[in-house]
Design a protein around this motif. Structure first.
Motif, PDB file in Angstrom:
ATOM      1  N   ARG A 126      -6.885   1.809  -6.624  1.00 32.25           N
ATOM      2  CA  ARG A 126      -6.490   3.207  -6.419  1.00 32.25           C
ATOM      3  C   ARG A 126      -7.709   4.011  -6.020  1.00 32.25           C
ATOM      4  NH1 ARG A 126      -7.501   7.481  -9.167  1.00 32.25           N
ATOM      5  NH2 ARG A 126      -8.015   6.313 -11.064  1.00 32.25           N
TER       6      ARG A 126
ATOM      7  N   ASP B  31      -5.531  -5.086  -7.608  1.00 33.40           N
ATOM      8  CA  ASP B  31      -4.916  -3.762  -7.459  1.00 33.40           C
ATOM      9  C   ASP B  31      -6.016  -2.709  -7.377  1.00 33.40           C
ATOM     10  OD1 ASP B  31      -5.073  -2.194 -10.303  1.00 33.40           O
ATOM     11  OD2 ASP B  31      -4.867  -4.354 -10.642  1.00 33.40           O
TER      12      ASP B  31
ATOM     13  N   ASN C 297      -2.344  -6.539  -4.046  1.00 35.99           N
ATOM     14  CA  ASN C 297      -2.138  -7.719  -3.221  1.00 35.99           C
ATOM     15  C   ASN C 297      -2.943  -8.888  -3.790  1.00 35.99           C
ATOM     16  OD1 ASN C 297      -1.213  -9.196  -0.856  1.00 35.99           O
ATOM     17  ND2 ASN C 297      -3.319  -9.046  -0.107  1.00 35.99           N
TER      18      ASN C 297
ATOM     19  N   LEU D 180      -4.413   6.834  -2.739  1.00 35.70           N
ATOM     20  CA  LEU D 180      -4.090   5.558  -2.098  1.00 35.70           C
ATOM     21  C   LEU D 180      -3.959   4.508  -3.197  1.00 35.70           C
ATOM     22  CD1 LEU D 180      -3.879   3.870   0.582  1.00 35.70           C
ATOM     23  CD2 LEU D 180      -6.348   3.464   0.315  1.00 35.70           C
TER      24      LEU D 180
ATOM     25  N   VAL E  62       0.851  -1.189   0.000  1.00 35.51           N
ATOM     26  CA  VAL E  62       0.000   0.000   0.000  1.00 35.51           C
ATOM     27  C   VAL E  62       0.887   1.239   0.000  1.00 35.51           C
ATOM     28  CG1 VAL E  62      -1.797   1.282   1.217  1.00 35.51           C
ATOM     29  CG2 VAL E  62      -1.821  -1.226   1.241  1.00 35.51           C
ATOM     30  N   HIS E  63       0.557   2.189  -0.873  1.00 37.82           N
ATOM     31  CA  HIS E  63       1.333   3.419  -0.991  1.00 37.82           C
ATOM     32  C   HIS E  63       0.395   4.616  -0.998  1.00 37.82           C
ATOM     33  CE1 HIS E  63       4.854   0.976  -2.108  1.00 37.82           C
ATOM     34  NE2 HIS E  63       3.977   0.248  -2.796  1.00 37.82           N
TER      35      HIS E  63
ATOM     36  N   GLY F 168      -2.680   0.428  -4.054  1.00 40.75           N
ATOM     37  CA  GLY F 168      -2.334  -0.835  -3.434  1.00 40.75           C
ATOM     38  C   GLY F 168      -2.463  -2.009  -4.380  1.00 40.75           C
TER      39      GLY F 168
END
Length: 623
Positions: free
Chosen positions: A197, A195, A191, A187, A167-168, A189
């Protein structure tokens, strides 16, 4: 500073990857040449194989230029002109002399276009740039690939997508002159095959007046505010099968100038876009299928002395469904084909011209063929048939060619390219059916045009030069003589021709120069009279990397007189901006700029107030 100067044939995916005019040095020429330009062709050709003019603007460039709105990115692209640079002000985008309704906007597959406007078109003044990954601007007739609204070209906005696990968070905030303030948070991420945003932004400014005191009374500030939310989520649901959802929402309020009261004249606008896409690709990548469903809606409400107490309302919706299949038949042959369906709906309740509730549908089939008959030569052909529920069937086509000569001139790769195509634009629902000004006898506008160019590509420099010519016939305009109050009619044609130039030269590892220039001759095709669009427009930039952490740049924008706006003729002008940024560390950046350093008094459109000298400062953070 003032500048003064007195059928199914198959065509082509386009576009020459022009300079990415970024301020940060980019030296990996091989990577740029292999980049896929998704807008240029339905077969998704690499940049060195496309035969038409396209400019790609990367997110890094937008950040370096400290640009808040997508519209302002476009004024630095060869061949493109905008009519207003004031935040939130109504503005049009012209490509090669086109009208705004002849430019198609896309966001992640969402076809943007408001059917409740005079002619279906996208008004880009509220579109934020914070969530943008890159923008591709495709110039010239593109109706064979993208249908109506693409006579001038296509602006394709591709938003950010998570490319690594975890997560960024990206955040930024800015303040400046006229009490301008903005903030945004993204945001990102990814996983386990999913994905996502989510981006939220807000912007507000207090003024000044929308009317320029040089040409009319301006006694109050006219403010503007906007909040927006956008996002996307994608998932791998089976081997070779992916699904994604994308969307955005924007709520804006813009004060209009009435020289009396700030609160009585304003326009409020809500707009949203949604799309769902399902893709399938074989393990070898030779066959790919895409199904996209999308909706764009715009609701505008005008308040003021001459409007209804609850506001004059306009509500437009554009629904679309599209299927595209792509096949690499061999190393030398790529094929793409597709079907699409669109429905445009408009509803208005106004004191201005009356009430309207109308819709129109279009069904289309298109195909494209890309051939590489010999090494380094790519030829494409595309064709489209549109079946409109009101106008019947009409077809468009396009052909292109690109030939790459490696290291042919002073170590530079040389690409020569050319394209020819036709276009079509159906009348808008307002033009057809408005109770006061509509004309149900209107027919489809048509166009044809060509361009030819050369690209020179070194590791540290890129230069592109393009000549173009385009004719639009059966044009629709307002005829004040139509009884009883005037209305829309078809008359005449427009001939536009000119030259586009773009260049980026890295003089050293710490300094780079960029240059764009548009020379445009737009004439009435019957009388030969000048249509009034600026004949010359350009941007010159120089960027310095003073230290590894500190960047400093200057940007000079200029253009000659504009006589195409209502009311009068603007003078030519030039404005200088100074920009700087400093990386405190890998996660934190400070930036600032002074715009219109010399406090030039100028107008992009007659009577419209342009920004005075302004000072802005901001911070960006990455986690």
């Amino acid at each position: 500073m003032k500048v003064k100067t007195s059928s199914l044939s198959l065509i082509a995916a386009l576009s020459t990857l022009s300079t990415a005019y970024a301020q940060a040095p980019q030296t990996d020429g091989d990577v740029e040449r292999e980049t896929i330009v998704v807008t240029a062709s339905r077969t998704r050709l690499p940049a060195d194989q496309v035969g038409s003019a396209v400019t790609v603007i990367a997110a890094s460039q937008i950040r370096a230029d400290q640009i808040q709105f997508v519209r302002d990115v476009l004024q630095d692209v060869p061949g493109v002109q905008i009519t207003n640079d004031r935040p939130g002000a109504s503005s049009t985008v012209s490509i090669r002399g086109s009208d705004n309704d002849q430019v198609l906007f896309l966001i992640d597959g969402i076809e943007l276009g408001d059917p409740s406007v005079i002619s279906t078109q996208f008004q880009s003044e509220h579109l934020t740039s914070l969530d943008v990954d890159r923008i591709e601007v495709l110039r010239g007739n593109q109706s064979s690939l993208y249908g109506s609204d693409a006579i001038g070209g296509v602006v394709n906005i591709i938003t950010q997508r998570a490319t690594e696990d975890g997560v960024h968070v990206n955040a930024e905030a800015e303040v400046g002159s006229e009490n301008a303030r903005s903030a945004g948070l993204t945001l990102l991420g990814r996983n386990a095959g999913v994905d996502y945003r989510l981006t939220a932004t807000g912007y507000a400014v207090d003024g000044p007046s929308a009317a320029d005191p040089l040409t009319g009374p301006a006694v109050e500030d006219d403010g503007y505010s906007r909040t927006s939310l956008s996002g996307r989520v994608g998932a791998s649901i089976a081997d070779g099968v992916e699904a994604q959802l994308v969307g955005f929402y924007s709520d804006s309020s813009t004060d209009m100038d009435n020289t009396d009261s700030d609160s009585s004249d304003k326009v409020e606008k809500d707009e949203y876009g949604l799309a769902a896409q399902l893709t399938h690709e074989t393990s070898t990548g030779a066959w790919r299928n895409e199904l996209t469903l999308s909706r764009y809606n715009s609701e505008r409400r005008y308040f003021g002395m001459y409007y209804r107490p609850q506001g004059d309302g306009y509500d437009g919706t554009k629904d679309a469904a599209q299927y595209v299949t792509r096949l690499r038949a061999s190393e030398r042959i790529d094929i793409a084909a597709g079907l699409s369906w669109e429905k445009e709906e408009s509803e208005q309740v106004t004191n201005y011209s009356g009430s309207l509730n109308a819709d129109i549908t279009t069904k289309s089939a298109f195909a494209e063929l890309a051939l590489r008959p010999v090494e380094n030569l790519t030829v494409t052909a595309a064709a489209r048939v549109d079946d409109n529920s009101r106008f019947g069937t009409f077809d468009t086509y396009r052909v292109t060619a690109a030939y790459l000569m490696p290291e042919a001139l002073a170590g530079a790769d040389v690409k020569v390219r050319a394209s020819y195509g036709t276009g079509a634009k159906a009348p808008g629902l307002y033009q057809l059916f408005d109770p006061t000004y509509g004309n149900p006898d209107l027919e489809v506008e048509t166009s044809e045009g060509y361009d030819a160019g050369v690209d020179l590509i070194w590791d540290r420099a890129r230069v592109e030069l393009t000549v173009f010519d385009n004719d639009v016939t059966n044009e629709i305009g307002f005829d004040g003589s139509r009884p009883p109050f005037g209305g829309y009619a078809q008359f005449g044609r427009t001939k536009s021709r000119g030259v586009e130039m773009g260049a980026r030269v890295e003089l050293a590892s710490w300094v780079a120069i960029t240059q764009t220039l548009t020379v445009l001759d737009s004439q009435d095709g019957d009388t030969g009279f000048w249509k009034g669009r600026p004949r010359y427009a350009g941007t010159t930039g120089v960027a310095f990397q003073v230290t590894p952490a500190w960047d400093l740049s200057a940007r000079l924008r200029y253009r000659t007189e504009n006589a195409s706006s209502y009311g009068g003729v603007t003078e030519g002008y030039g404005t200088l901006d100074i920009l700087t940024s400093y990386d405190i560390n890998d996660r934190l950046e400070l930036y600032g700029r002074i715009v219109n350093v010399s406090d030039e008094e100028y107008q992009m459109s007659w009577g419209a107030n342009a920004p005075d000298r302004g000072v802005f400062a901001g911070i960006r953070a990455r986690f």
